[in-house]
Design a protein around this motif. Structure first.
Motif, PDB file in Angstrom:
ATOM      1  N   THR A  25       0.840  -1.029   0.090  1.00  0.00           N
ATOM      2  CA  THR A  25       0.011   0.007   0.036  1.00  0.00           C
ATOM      3  C   THR A  25       1.057   1.264   0.092  1.00  0.00           C
ATOM      4  O   THR A  25       1.850   1.476   0.921  1.00  0.00           O
ATOM      5  N   VAL A  26       0.600   2.287  -0.956  1.00  0.00           N
ATOM      6  CA  VAL A  26       1.357   3.444  -1.128  1.00  0.00           C
ATOM      7  C   VAL A  26       0.599   4.542  -0.993  1.00  0.00           C
ATOM      8  O   VAL A  26      -0.561   4.597  -1.477  1.00  0.00           O
ATOM      9  N   ILE A  27       0.797   5.591   0.076  1.00  0.00           N
ATOM     10  CA  ILE A  27       0.223   6.858   0.287  1.00  0.00           C
ATOM     11  C   ILE A  27       0.976   7.799  -0.230  1.00  0.00           C
ATOM     12  O   ILE A  27       2.113   8.303   0.156  1.00  0.00           O
ATOM     13  N   PHE A  28       0.578   8.404  -1.110  1.00  0.00           N
ATOM     14  CA  PHE A  28       1.212  10.008  -1.759  1.00  0.00           C
ATOM     15  C   PHE A  28       0.423  10.916  -1.088  1.00  0.00           C
ATOM     16  O   PHE A  28      -0.766  10.896  -0.671  1.00  0.00           O
ATOM     17  N   GLY A  29       0.926  12.121  -1.259  1.00  0.00           N
ATOM     18  CA  GLY A  29       0.352  13.394  -0.806  1.00  0.00           C
ATOM     19  C   GLY A  29       1.274  14.460  -0.383  1.00  0.00           C
ATOM     20  O   GLY A  29       2.227  14.256  -0.263  1.00  0.00           O
ATOM     21  N   ALA A  30       0.725  15.859  -0.471  1.00  0.00           N
ATOM     22  CA  ALA A  30       1.790  16.942   0.050  1.00  0.00           C
ATOM     23  C   ALA A  30       1.924  16.789   1.338  1.00  0.00           C
ATOM     24  O   ALA A  30       1.585  16.071   2.297  1.00  0.00           O
ATOM     25  N   ASN A  31       2.909  17.652   1.811  1.00  0.00           N
ATOM     26  CA  ASN A  31       3.315  17.738   3.122  1.00  0.00           C
ATOM     27  C   ASN A  31       2.199  18.200   4.158  1.00  0.00           C
ATOM     28  O   ASN A  31       1.459  19.152   3.708  1.00  0.00           O
ATOM     29  N   SER A  32       2.063  17.782   5.291  1.00  0.00           N
ATOM     30  CA  SER A  32       1.061  17.748   6.231  1.00  0.00           C
ATOM     31  C   SER A  32      -0.191  17.505   5.738  1.00  0.00           C
ATOM     32  O   SER A  32      -1.313  18.465   6.342  1.00  0.00           O
ATOM     33  N   ALA A  33      -0.549  16.933   4.876  1.00  0.00           N
ATOM     34  CA  ALA A  33      -1.775  16.490   4.202  1.00  0.00           C
ATOM     35  C   ALA A  33      -2.439  15.472   5.279  1.00  0.00           C
ATOM     36  O   ALA A  33      -3.802  15.430   5.200  1.00  0.00           O
ATOM     37  N   GLY A  34      -1.798  14.816   6.189  1.00  0.00           N
ATOM     38  CA  GLY A  34      -2.552  13.834   7.092  1.00  0.00           C
ATOM     39  C   GLY A  34      -1.989  12.530   6.774  1.00  0.00           C
ATOM     40  O   GLY A  34      -2.494  11.762   7.850  1.00  0.00           O
ATOM     41  N   LYS A  35      -1.198  12.087   5.934  1.00  0.00           N
ATOM     42  CA  LYS A  35      -0.642  10.668   5.772  1.00  0.00           C
ATOM     43  C   LYS A  35       0.062   9.919   6.898  1.00  0.00           C
ATOM     44  O   LYS A  35      -0.458   8.919   7.249  1.00  0.00           O
ATOM     45  N   ARG A 366      10.377 -15.383   0.140  1.00  0.00           N
ATOM     46  CA  ARG A 366      10.289 -16.545   1.163  1.00  0.00           C
ATOM     47  C   ARG A 366      11.392 -16.752   2.008  1.00  0.00           C
ATOM     48  O   ARG A 366      12.569 -16.257   1.787  1.00  0.00           O
ATOM     49  N   GLU A 367      11.320 -17.425   3.060  1.00  0.00           N
ATOM     50  CA  GLU A 367      12.269 -17.733   3.987  1.00  0.00           C
ATOM     51  C   GLU A 367      12.289 -18.912   4.483  1.00  0.00           C
ATOM     52  O   GLU A 367      11.206 -19.579   5.028  1.00  0.00           O
ATOM     53  N   ASP A 368      13.441 -19.649   4.332  1.00  0.00           N
ATOM     54  CA  ASP A 368      13.261 -21.269   4.591  1.00  0.00           C
ATOM     55  C   ASP A 368      12.273 -21.925   3.644  1.00  0.00           C
ATOM     56  O   ASP A 368      11.740 -22.864   4.396  1.00  0.00           O
ATOM     57  N   GLY A 369      12.220 -21.370   2.663  1.00  0.00           N
ATOM     58  CA  GLY A 369      11.129 -22.205   1.879  1.00  0.00           C
ATOM     59  C   GLY A 369       9.819 -21.787   2.088  1.00  0.00           C
ATOM     60  O   GLY A 369       8.970 -22.381   1.270  1.00  0.00           O
ATOM     61  N   LYS A 370       9.478 -21.028   2.908  1.00  0.00           N
ATOM     62  CA  LYS A 370       7.997 -20.613   3.428  1.00  0.00           C
ATOM     63  C   LYS A 370       7.680 -19.188   2.973  1.00  0.00           C
ATOM     64  O   LYS A 370       8.469 -18.344   3.124  1.00  0.00           O
ATOM     65  N   GLU A 371       6.264 -18.772   2.662  1.00  0.00           N
ATOM     66  CA  GLU A 371       5.969 -17.437   2.344  1.00  0.00           C
ATOM     67  C   GLU A 371       6.168 -16.659   3.523  1.00  0.00           C
ATOM     68  O   GLU A 371       5.881 -17.100   4.580  1.00  0.00           O
ATOM     69  N   ARG A 372       6.594 -15.148   3.463  1.00  0.00           N
ATOM     70  CA  ARG A 372       6.706 -14.561   4.676  1.00  0.00           C
ATOM     71  C   ARG A 372       5.540 -13.807   4.763  1.00  0.00           C
ATOM     72  O   ARG A 372       5.280 -13.455   5.860  1.00  0.00           O
ATOM     73  N   ASN A 373       4.798 -13.493   3.866  1.00  0.00           N
ATOM     74  CA  ASN A 373       3.357 -12.944   3.967  1.00  0.00           C
ATOM     75  C   ASN A 373       3.478 -11.458   4.501  1.00  0.00           C
ATOM     76  O   ASN A 373       2.775 -11.261   5.546  1.00  0.00           O
ATOM     77  N   VAL A 374       4.572 -10.774   4.289  1.00  0.00           N
ATOM     78  CA  VAL A 374       4.742  -9.482   4.829  1.00  0.00           C
ATOM     79  C   VAL A 374       3.982  -8.407   3.934  1.00  0.00           C
ATOM     80  O   VAL A 374       4.082  -8.368   2.970  1.00  0.00           O
ATOM     81  N   GLN A 375       3.687  -7.359   4.813  1.00  0.00           N
ATOM     82  CA  GLN A 375       2.902  -6.265   4.138  1.00  0.00           C
ATOM     83  C   GLN A 375       3.607  -5.042   4.433  1.00  0.00           C
ATOM     84  O   GLN A 375       3.998  -4.718   5.337  1.00  0.00           O
ATOM     85  N   LEU A 376       3.605  -4.139   3.421  1.00  0.00           N
ATOM     86  CA  LEU A 376       4.457  -2.651   3.436  1.00  0.00           C
ATOM     87  C   LEU A 376       3.275  -1.643   3.296  1.00  0.00           C
ATOM     88  O   LEU A 376       2.643  -1.653   2.152  1.00  0.00           O
ATOM     89  N   ILE A 377       3.389  -0.761   4.008  1.00  0.00           N
ATOM     90  CA  ILE A 377       2.437   0.528   4.063  1.00  0.00           C
ATOM     91  C   ILE A 377       3.619   1.421   3.877  1.00  0.00           C
ATOM     92  O   ILE A 377       4.484   1.973   4.681  1.00  0.00           O
ATOM     93  N   VAL A 378       3.622   2.179   2.756  1.00  0.00           N
ATOM     94  CA  VAL A 378       4.784   3.035   2.375  1.00  0.00           C
ATOM     95  C   VAL A 378       3.975   4.375   1.984  1.00  0.00           C
ATOM     96  O   VAL A 378       3.252   4.700   1.348  1.00  0.00           O
ATOM     97  N   GLU A 379       4.671   5.699   2.934  1.00  0.00           N
ATOM     98  CA  GLU A 379       4.003   6.821   2.393  1.00  0.00           C
ATOM     99  C   GLU A 379       5.369   7.517   1.694  1.00  0.00           C
ATOM    100  O   GLU A 379       6.652   7.422   1.857  1.00  0.00           O
ATOM    101  N   SER A 380       5.072   8.132   0.706  1.00  0.00           N
ATOM    102  CA  SER A 380       6.130   8.440  -0.413  1.00  0.00           C
ATOM    103  C   SER A 380       5.822   9.772  -1.046  1.00  0.00           C
ATOM    104  O   SER A 380       4.609  10.257  -1.090  1.00  0.00           O
ATOM    105  N   HIS A 381       6.886  10.430  -1.683  1.00  0.00           N
ATOM    106  CA  HIS A 381       6.658  11.777  -2.577  1.00  0.00           C
ATOM    107  C   HIS A 381       7.185  11.290  -3.906  1.00  0.00           C
ATOM    108  O   HIS A 381       7.420  12.432  -4.530  1.00  0.00           O
ATOM    109  N   SER A 382       7.678  10.257  -4.103  1.00  0.00           N
ATOM    110  CA  SER A 382       8.370   9.903  -5.303  1.00  0.00           C
ATOM    111  C   SER A 382       7.742   9.464  -6.532  1.00  0.00           C
ATOM    112  O   SER A 382       7.082   8.261  -6.417  1.00  0.00           O
TER     113      SER A 382
END
Length: 464
Positions: A25-35, A366-382
């Motif tokens: 999940t990626v959230i974009f927006g101006a500075n001080s927008a509330g992200k 995957r780690e040791d052959g098993k799915e890691r099932n990791v979620q990333l929530i990223v705030e970005s301006h890029s």
């Protein structure tokens, strides 16, 4: 993995509406927008879970906690203590939750849970629980809903349309205040013959919130020497201060990772070093003891194949800034959620684009052959990060359903979140106005300025 979030009357958010959280999940927006405040609320929920004080509905923080949000009035929208603070959080289970009613043949099974809570300022202007509602989800539909709330007499009552709770004989006492914002107390549960499953809901809430890790936008400066005595840090820290310790801990325990199905496995330190090389930041990376038998370590890098090996303090700032983001994405335990603020800071545009590949890989690794099932929530301006993400969707490297993109803006002092529709071609179908600034206005103004300058030069030439 978190699946949804909704926030009402928290800081700039009058009502965020419920929005979907994808593996990336990626959230974009101006500075001080509330992200950032969305992540700050999640941290407040986590530190409440970690707090030993069961009677504190919401731990807003202090100088020793994950985050310090100040007073309740400072957290509420427009600082109005009459406003209730409301939030709802949904998450999936790694497996399934199953239980039966001990008094009937009824059985229930779900693959996710949704918690909604309402808190109000009490006479001391402290958060007080007004309502807790749990929904056991099977797919996208609830199969069991339980509500614990204050009634018009200011007494707590518990209701459910799908599950009949039966009082224990001789225990007709009123129900107690809940423990924190999510847990019906043991005493209240004991007043029913068939309410034990509610403790499973509370434990699942604790597991979901404890799995959240945060990396802030400001990171520690690189050091000449790092100390490590064998501990295993929970995360790299909010400023990335434990990144080197995390590399050493994971490598010493033989953690083996790959970038996805059928990809080559590598030991953790080698895995991170290869990513740094692929990002184009350095040629080689290693963490080595200063001398045998010591707990002091130094980080050594080579910027080019023919260059000398030097300490991390002697190369550009970008290496030490991207390292915590890279390590945290792969170091966190399975089924974790990582909230990152501006991981692209101090990075060249090309590296910002490559970072999208890192994060896609982190959700598929995957780690040791098993799915890691990791979620990333990223705030970005890029914009470069987004362009690469769109490209990978178009190429089929990541499914559109595994990505959620939002644009955060302020409208009349209120934060708003607009979901961006990403199709299988990697195109955003509802591109917001001024998403990355008014590019066309800059191009137009530059063209007009160039034309005017040419006119002025011709006029000056004619005069001469």
């Amino acid at each position: 993995m978190l699946t949804s979030l909704c926030v009402m009357n928290f800081k700039a958010w009058r009502d965020s509406k419920e929005f979907r959280l994808a593996p990336l999940t990626v959230i974009f927006g101006a500075n001080s927008a509330g992200k950032s405040s969305l992540g700050h609320l999640l941290l407040a929920l986590k530190q409440t879970v970690l707090s030993p004080d069961r009677k504190r509905a919401l731990h807003l923080g202090d100088d020793k906690s994950l985050i310090d949000l100040g007073t309740l009035a400072e957290c509420l929208h427009n600082h109005d203590l009459k406003n209730p603070l409301q939030f709802a959080l949904g998450w999936d289970f790694p497996g399934k939750m199953e239980f039966r009613d001990p008094l009937t043949p009824s059985r229930f099974a779900g693959d996710g849970l949704r918690l909604a809570a309402t808190l109000q300022a009490d006479a001391r202007e402290q958060p007080s629980v007004r309502r807790i509602a749990y929904s056991l989800m099977l797919g996208k539909e609830p199969c069991l809903c339980i509500e614990y709330r204050r009634n018009e007499n200011n007494k707590f009552e518990i209701t459910s349309n799908e599950y009949k709770l039966v009082r224990t004989v001789g225990r007709g006492w009123p129900l107690d205040e809940p423990d924190k914002f999510y847990r019906i107390s043991d005493q209240s549960r004991a007043r029913f013959q068939n309410a034990d499953f509610l403790s499973d809901f509370a434990l699942s809430t604790e597991a979901a919130l404890n799995s959240i890790h945060h990396l802030g936008p400001l990171r520690d400066h690189p050091k000449h020497i790092y100390s490590w005595s064998g501990e295993t840090p929970e995360s790299v820290g909010a400023r990335g201060e434990f990144s080197v310790a995390a590399i050493l801990a994971a490598s010493s325990r033989g953690r083996m990772l790959n970038r996805g199905p059928k990809k080559r496995q590598a030991r953790f330190d080698e895995f991170i070093a290869q990513w740094l090389k692929d990002l184009g930041i350095i040629h080689s990376f290693a963490v080595k003891p200063v001398s045998e038998g010591r707990k002091e370590y130094e980080v050594l890098v080579k910027t080019h194949h023919a260059s000398s090996e030097v300490k991390i303090t002697d190369v550009g700032f970008g290496v030490s800034q991207v390292l915590p983001a890279l390590v945290q994405a792969f170091y966190c335990p399975r089924n974790s959620t990582v909230w990152m603020e501006q991981p692209e800071i101090h990075l060249h545009p090309q590296v910002q684009a490559e970072l999208a590949d890192v994060f896609i890989s982190a959700t598929q690794a995957r780690e040791d052959g098993k799915e890691r099932n990791v979620q990333l929530i990223v705030e970005s301006h890029s914009e470069h990060f987004l362009n690469r993400l769109q490209r990978r969707v178009a190429e089929g490297e990541v499914k559109p359903d595994d990505v959620a993109i939002y644009f955060c803006r302020r409208s009349g002092g209120v934060a708003e979140l607009e979901p961006l529709r990403l199709n299988v071609l990697g195109e955003i179908e509802n591109w917001p106005e001024n998403f990355f600034g008014d590019e066309m206005a800059d191009i137009s103004a530059r063209t007009l300025a160039a034309m005017q300058r040419q006119i002025n030069q011709r006029q000056e030439s004619d005069v001469q």
